[in-house]
Write a protein that holds these residues in place. Structure first.
Motif, mmCIF file in Angstrom:
data_model
loop_
_atom_site.group_PDB
_atom_site.id
_atom_site.type_symbol
_atom_site.label_atom_id
_atom_site.label_comp_id
_atom_site.label_asym_id
_atom_site.label_seq_id
_atom_site.Cartn_x
_atom_site.Cartn_y
_atom_site.Cartn_z
ATOM 1 N N PHE A 91 11.486 0.371 8.913
ATOM 2 C CA PHE A 91 12.311 1.392 8.082
ATOM 3 C C PHE A 91 13.380 1.755 9.066
ATOM 4 C CE2 PHE A 91 8.188 0.573 6.131
ATOM 5 C CZ PHE A 91 8.625 0.459 4.797
ATOM 6 N N ARG A 92 14.469 1.682 8.570
ATOM 7 C CA ARG A 92 15.596 2.392 9.549
ATOM 8 C C ARG A 92 16.916 2.506 8.493
ATOM 9 N NH1 ARG A 92 19.138 -2.052 11.000
ATOM 10 N NH2 ARG A 92 18.290 -3.997 10.381
ATOM 11 N N GLN A 93 17.695 3.407 9.244
ATOM 12 C CA GLN A 93 19.070 3.613 8.754
ATOM 13 C C GLN A 93 20.134 2.546 8.848
ATOM 14 O OE1 GLN A 93 19.929 5.992 6.526
ATOM 15 N NE2 GLN A 93 17.752 6.788 6.506
ATOM 16 N N SER B 121 10.114 8.346 2.687
ATOM 17 C CA SER B 121 9.500 8.237 4.039
ATOM 18 C C SER B 121 8.411 7.350 4.082
ATOM 19 C CB SER B 121 9.162 9.503 4.779
ATOM 20 O OG SER B 121 10.259 10.432 4.774
ATOM 21 N N TYR B 122 8.434 6.258 5.346
ATOM 22 C CA TYR B 122 7.462 5.148 5.105
ATOM 23 C C TYR B 122 6.979 5.152 6.534
ATOM 24 C CZ TYR B 122 9.300 4.768 0.368
ATOM 25 O OH TYR B 122 9.664 4.898 -0.961
ATOM 26 N N THR B 123 5.974 4.331 6.897
ATOM 27 C CA THR B 123 5.647 3.871 7.950
ATOM 28 C C THR B 123 5.779 2.346 8.189
ATOM 29 O OG1 THR B 123 3.831 5.656 8.121
ATOM 30 C CG2 THR B 123 3.583 3.925 9.768
ATOM 31 N N PRO C 200 0.991 -1.379 0.056
ATOM 32 C CA PRO C 200 -0.174 -0.034 -0.064
ATOM 33 C C PRO C 200 0.909 1.384 0.004
ATOM 34 C CG PRO C 200 -0.810 -1.610 1.580
ATOM 35 C CD PRO C 200 0.460 -2.047 0.868
ATOM 36 N N GLN C 201 2.080 1.271 0.445
ATOM 37 C CA GLN C 201 2.895 2.435 0.554
ATOM 38 C C GLN C 201 3.860 2.685 -0.651
ATOM 39 O OE1 GLN C 201 4.615 3.177 4.411
ATOM 40 N NE2 GLN C 201 4.115 1.398 4.998
ATOM 41 N N ARG C 202 3.707 1.765 -1.769
ATOM 42 C CA ARG C 202 4.333 1.898 -2.752
ATOM 43 C C ARG C 202 5.810 2.300 -2.717
ATOM 44 N NH1 ARG C 202 -0.259 4.832 -6.520
ATOM 45 N NH2 ARG C 202 -1.892 3.063 -6.483
ATOM 46 N N LEU C 203 6.685 1.525 -2.302
ATOM 47 C CA LEU C 203 7.983 1.755 -1.907
ATOM 48 C C LEU C 203 8.960 2.125 -3.268
ATOM 49 C CD1 LEU C 203 8.948 -1.102 0.511
ATOM 50 C CD2 LEU C 203 7.816 1.018 1.032
#
Length: 272
Positions: A201-203, A192-194, A156-159
């Motif tokens: 999602f992280r660095q 940016s994503y949830t 749904p977030q369309r990465l």
């Protein structure tokens, strides 16, 4: 006053470089004949020329030489410049020693084997933002379940995937397990994503690794692992952290194992 040719001989700096230093504002002739364009240097400028020559021999660039000359009569500032350059040279020396050891061990392998089946290199995987999913799977053959779960939860977030996307699997178990395997899959993304139920999602920081890239099926992993272990022992390199595979070409792209391209990576610690 000294003509440029004589000054060149006395200072051990070519005429070409003297003209370059003049253009850079480092060593400007005391006099230029407006009619002939002949350049004349003062005898006292030989001291300045010697300083420039010495600094260039230390590896300082022209820009840095200008800064150092302006600080030459300030011992604390001059010492700081020299200490920084010393650390740079020591770092270059350590890097050259590592490259020399790599070269020597590779030459030794060439002498012993008709061919080098797997080539180990030292490289850095850059820092990146990733979508990450970690889970326990029944066995290694079920890794695809994690990728499917990641794609479904993030659809749904369309990465937007980074280029390269560094699609990889990290194997967190401290030993080989036949079942209940702890695996994490990652993809580098931009934007940016949830977080979802299972995807984070992280660095990820940059990582130095011993790397082998090979083409073919995953049955070669055992031989690759042996090559890395042998290489680490020969190069006094400490393997430090869970291994991971980067899938440059995998089952998603083609069903033909002969076309798969996999990069096996082992994080390495500092020499010591």
């Amino acid at each position: 006053m000294l003509k440029i040719g004589i000054f060149s001989k006395l200072s051990r700096i070519s005429v070409r470089m003297l003209r370059y230093y003049e253009e850079a504002g480092l060593l400007i002739p005391e006099q230029v004949d407006s009619a002939t364009g002949y350049r004349y240097y003062g005898e006292g400028q030989l001291v300045e020329a010697e300083r420039i020559h010495a600094l260039r021999e230390m590896g300082f660039g022209v820009g840095a030489v200008g800064e150092i000359l302006s600080a030459y009569h300030h011992p604390a500032a001059l010492e700081q410049f020299l200490r920084i350059r010393r650390e740079e040279l020591l770092a270059e020396l350590r890097a050259a020693q590592r490259r020399l050891l790599l070269l020597e061990t590779t030459l030794e392998r060439v002498g012993k084997d008709d061919k080098m089946e797997y080539n180990v290199t030292l490289k850095e995987i850059p820092a990146r933002q990733v979508a990450s999913l970690r889970g326990i799977i029944a066995d290694y053959s079920r890794e695809g379940e994690l990728w499917t779960r990641m794609m479904e939860e993030t659809a749904p977030q369309r990465l937007q995937f980074a280029d390269p996307c560094y699609g990889l699997a990290i194997f967190h178990d401290s030993e080989y397990r036949e079942e209940q395997v702890d695996v994490e899959v990652q993809m580098a993304v931009k934007g940016s994503y949830t977080d979802t139920e299972n995807v984070r999602f992280r660095q990820v920081p940059a990582q130095r690794v011993a790397s082998v890239t090979y083409q073919g099926g995953y049955d070669q992993i055992g031989g690759v692992n042996q090559a890395v272990v042998d290489w680490a022992a020969a190069n006094n390199c400490r393997l430090d952290g869970p291994m991971f595979n980067i899938y440059h070409v995998g089952p998603v792209q083609t069903s033909d194992p002969a076309q798969w391209v996999t990069e096996v990576c082992y994080p390495v610690g500092e020499e010591g």
